[in-house]
Write a protein that holds these residues in place. Sequence first.
Motif, PDB file in Angstrom:
ATOM      1  N   THR A 157       1.051  -1.228   0.189  1.00  0.00           N
ATOM      2  CA  THR A 157      -0.157  -0.021  -0.061  1.00  0.00           C
ATOM      3  C   THR A 157       0.841   1.273  -0.177  1.00  0.00           C
ATOM      4  O   THR A 157       1.835   1.476   0.733  1.00  0.00           O
ATOM      5  N   PRO A 158       0.655   2.246  -0.865  1.00  0.00           N
ATOM      6  CA  PRO A 158       1.592   3.315  -1.033  1.00  0.00           C
ATOM      7  C   PRO A 158       1.414   4.592  -0.077  1.00  0.00           C
ATOM      8  O   PRO A 158       1.228   5.382  -0.251  1.00  0.00           O
ATOM      9  N   VAL A 159       1.637   3.881   1.080  1.00  0.00           N
ATOM     10  CA  VAL A 159       1.741   4.938   2.307  1.00  0.00           C
ATOM     11  C   VAL A 159       2.868   4.723   3.343  1.00  0.00           C
ATOM     12  O   VAL A 159       3.310   3.430   3.343  1.00  0.00           O
ATOM     13  N   PRO A 160       3.209   5.476   4.236  1.00  0.00           N
ATOM     14  CA  PRO A 160       4.222   5.022   5.200  1.00  0.00           C
ATOM     15  C   PRO A 160       3.845   3.960   5.982  1.00  0.00           C
ATOM     16  O   PRO A 160       2.589   4.393   6.726  1.00  0.00           O
ATOM     17  N   ALA A 161       4.624   3.148   6.190  1.00  0.00           N
ATOM     18  CA  ALA A 161       4.165   1.728   7.168  1.00  0.00           C
ATOM     19  C   ALA A 161       5.241   1.171   7.923  1.00  0.00           C
ATOM     20  O   ALA A 161       6.214   1.151   7.220  1.00  0.00           O
ATOM     21  N   ALA A 162       4.589   0.656   8.943  1.00  0.00           N
ATOM     22  CA  ALA A 162       5.700  -0.236   9.790  1.00  0.00           C
ATOM     23  C   ALA A 162       4.903  -1.425  10.097  1.00  0.00           C
ATOM     24  O   ALA A 162       3.914  -1.272  10.714  1.00  0.00           O
ATOM     25  N   LEU A 163       5.293  -2.634   9.508  1.00  0.00           N
ATOM     26  CA  LEU A 163       4.580  -3.773   9.399  1.00  0.00           C
ATOM     27  C   LEU A 163       5.449  -4.773   9.996  1.00  0.00           C
ATOM     28  O   LEU A 163       6.623  -5.045   9.811  1.00  0.00           O
ATOM     29  N   LEU A 164       4.745  -5.868  10.407  1.00  0.00           N
ATOM     30  CA  LEU A 164       5.358  -7.253  10.566  1.00  0.00           C
ATOM     31  C   LEU A 164       5.112  -8.085   9.372  1.00  0.00           C
ATOM     32  O   LEU A 164       3.710  -7.836   8.837  1.00  0.00           O
ATOM     33  N   ASP A 165       5.847  -8.931   8.763  1.00  0.00           N
ATOM     34  CA  ASP A 165       5.852  -9.601   7.764  1.00  0.00           C
ATOM     35  C   ASP A 165       4.943 -11.031   7.845  1.00  0.00           C
ATOM     36  O   ASP A 165       5.328 -11.957   8.565  1.00  0.00           O
ATOM     37  N   GLN A 166       3.440 -10.735   7.896  1.00  0.00           N
ATOM     38  CA  GLN A 166       2.553 -11.619   8.316  1.00  0.00           C
ATOM     39  C   GLN A 166       2.652 -12.951   7.555  1.00  0.00           C
ATOM     40  O   GLN A 166       2.449 -14.086   8.002  1.00  0.00           O
ATOM     41  N   ALA A 167       2.670 -12.833   6.151  1.00  0.00           N
ATOM     42  CA  ALA A 167       2.789 -13.940   5.176  1.00  0.00           C
ATOM     43  C   ALA A 167       3.921 -14.750   5.684  1.00  0.00           C
ATOM     44  O   ALA A 167       3.827 -16.139   5.531  1.00  0.00           O
TER      45      ALA A 167
END
Length: 359
Positions: A157-167
């Motif tokens: 998604t083209p927004v600033p993000a901090a994510l965990l690699d759930q997959a």
Amino acid sequence: MTERKTITLADVAALADVSQQTVSRVVTGNGQVAARTRARVNDAIAHLNYVPNRLATGLARQRTYSVGFATNDLSLHAPSQLTAGIEQAAREAGYSLLVSIVAANGLSAATHTLRGLRERQVDGVLLNASLDSADALEVQRRFPGLPCVFMDVSPGTPVPAALLDQAHGARLAAEHLLELGHTRVAFVDGPRHAVVENARHQAWIQTLAARGLTPVMVAEGDWSPASGYAATLRLLAGGVPFTAILVANDQMAVGVLRALWERGLNVPADVSIVGYDDTPESALLIPPLTTVRQDFPTLGRRAFTHLLTVLEADADLPHPQVLTVPELVVRASTASPSGERQTVQAALDTLRAALAGRG
């Protein structure tokens, strides 16, 4: 009574034998200061108990030195741990943290919460609410002057993000069971509207499909232990044999273990269980739970650092996503299926026979 003298920037500079500009750079974190000089200034600040005037600094730089964290239910493991990590990072950077609950799912609830934080004049927001790509972009459109880092959106998604690699984490869990030899795997999902859950579910499906397999049954919960218990009862009532269950979080896995124990099924002799999150209690369950570890405090700290980067950067430039990778923690709740062990189908037959005998 003698009035206590207010400690000023000049007092700190005099004690540390540096310029006031140097003290200002240390306090605000702006500009280069040699490590030895920085340590001397910090020692002077501590000795004098100097409290920087954040309000004056904020007015000069058009900052309040506060950030918002908009999140869902704090009684859940992930939001509470994220809050701890964000608060620590914010405190160390000289920011205050305002936590606000997103009371429901979807764009409307997120908008309401963000509007409240904007009214509190926070410098930016970390948003831990499940949003699809279109809703995340709509949030940016509705709040153009409010820098936001998203923590629960689809990767890409083209927004600033901090994510965990759930997959990645979900694949680790499914591959572990397949490598042990399980071919009849059931799922206990979280709410299917959640972006996080959908990513885990799809990765489970794809990992099984790569071996020519599909889940034998799927039941949905709401992340709580009680819903994991109820979902497992539905799996057992379905009468379809399975030797392993992939569970979308550890809190539901608590209910899964209880339901299996009540029905006389042994973990892992009859059913192997893999959870997700690695809550502190997971290693203390009976048996200790194999799970996917997500380091939420670290993610919280990285998300806050990412927000600071967004605050300092050109608003028109794209911001890369920060991705944290989970890891598998293998404990005693998983084992290879064995012909010598009682299968779930056999256990169900035994249970039915016992119930029939009571009638």
